[in-house]
Design an enzyme around this catalytic site. Structure first.
Site, PDB file in Angstrom:
ATOM      1  N   SER A  73       0.846  -1.188   0.000  1.00  0.00           N
ATOM      2  CA  SER A  73       0.000   0.000   0.000  1.00  0.00           C
ATOM      3  C   SER A  73       0.880   1.235   0.000  1.00  0.00           C
ATOM      4  O   SER A  73       1.843   1.317   0.761  1.00  0.00           O
ATOM      5  CB  SER A  73      -0.895   0.008   1.239  1.00  0.00           C
ATOM      6  OG  SER A  73      -1.604   1.233   1.319  1.00  0.00           O
ATOM      7  N   TYR A  88      -4.560  -1.612   9.537  1.00  0.00           N
ATOM      8  CA  TYR A  88      -4.335  -1.790   8.100  1.00  0.00           C
ATOM      9  C   TYR A  88      -2.920  -1.362   7.718  1.00  0.00           C
ATOM     10  O   TYR A  88      -2.193  -2.098   7.046  1.00  0.00           O
ATOM     11  CB  TYR A  88      -5.368  -0.978   7.303  1.00  0.00           C
ATOM     12  CG  TYR A  88      -5.081  -0.971   5.813  1.00  0.00           C
ATOM     13  CD1 TYR A  88      -5.390  -2.077   5.042  1.00  0.00           C
ATOM     14  CD2 TYR A  88      -4.478   0.133   5.207  1.00  0.00           C
ATOM     15  CE1 TYR A  88      -5.112  -2.082   3.680  1.00  0.00           C
ATOM     16  CE2 TYR A  88      -4.210   0.133   3.855  1.00  0.00           C
ATOM     17  CZ  TYR A  88      -4.526  -0.973   3.096  1.00  0.00           C
ATOM     18  OH  TYR A  88      -4.242  -0.983   1.755  1.00  0.00           O
TER      19      TYR A  88
END
Length: 170
Positions: A73, A88
């Site tokens: 990410s 996350y």
């Protein structure tokens, strides 16, 4: 893990793309985060990626070739913190560091490992299908031999030039 290794044992896996990921629930304070959601996120984003990678590596090592592309990410590389997405961001940081360390461990064995990051913009559904993993990323991973003095490609999206080069290469 044993069952997964048994299934993979007979396969000639040349390319593994770890693209599974969970980002829900969205923005939430850590003390408000549902524990079951934590567990699900950690199982998918961290454990599954690690287990599947561990299952395919023995075959790649035996063949002295292979490529692993882990989808990380951009939130863990492009910005210093990702408030309200703590779990996350932590799991995706694992993907980044895991990829870096495995790259160093396995490059001498002919295995190329990299982390490709989604940009923050690619989290929008209408952009996601085309921006997450273009076919040329996998091809570039197979075509690019690991260089002993360079870190693995980490999080930059493939450029049009890189895609054109990958497409033009036999």
């Amino acid at each position: 893990m044993r069952r997964l290794r048994e299934v993979v044992d007979g396969l000639d896996v040349g390319l593994l793309v770890n693209n599974a990921g969970v980002a829900k629930p969205c923005a939430v304070y850590l003390h408000e985060f549902d524990v079951d959601a934590w567990v699900k996120m950690i199982r998918v984003n961290l454990w599954a990626l690690t287990e599947v990678t561990a299952a395919v590596l023995p075959g790649m090592v035996a063949r002295r070739r292979g490529a692993i592309v882990n989808i990380g990410s951009g939130s863990t590389e492009a910005i210093p913190s990702f408030p309200l997405y703590t779990i996350y961001a932590a799991t995706k940081r694992h993907v980044s560091q895991f990829s870096r360390s495995l790259y160093v461990e396995y490059r001498s064995k002919g295995i190329h490992i990299q982390c490709q990051g989604r940009s923050l913009q690619s989290h929008r559904p209408h952009v996601q299908r085309s921006a997450i993993l273009r076919p040329c990323v996998a091809r570039l991973a197979l075509l690019s031999p690991p260089h002993p003095h360079l870190p693995p490609p980490l999080c930059p999206p493939p450029t049009p030039l890189a895609c054109a080069l990958a497409t033009a290469t036999p």
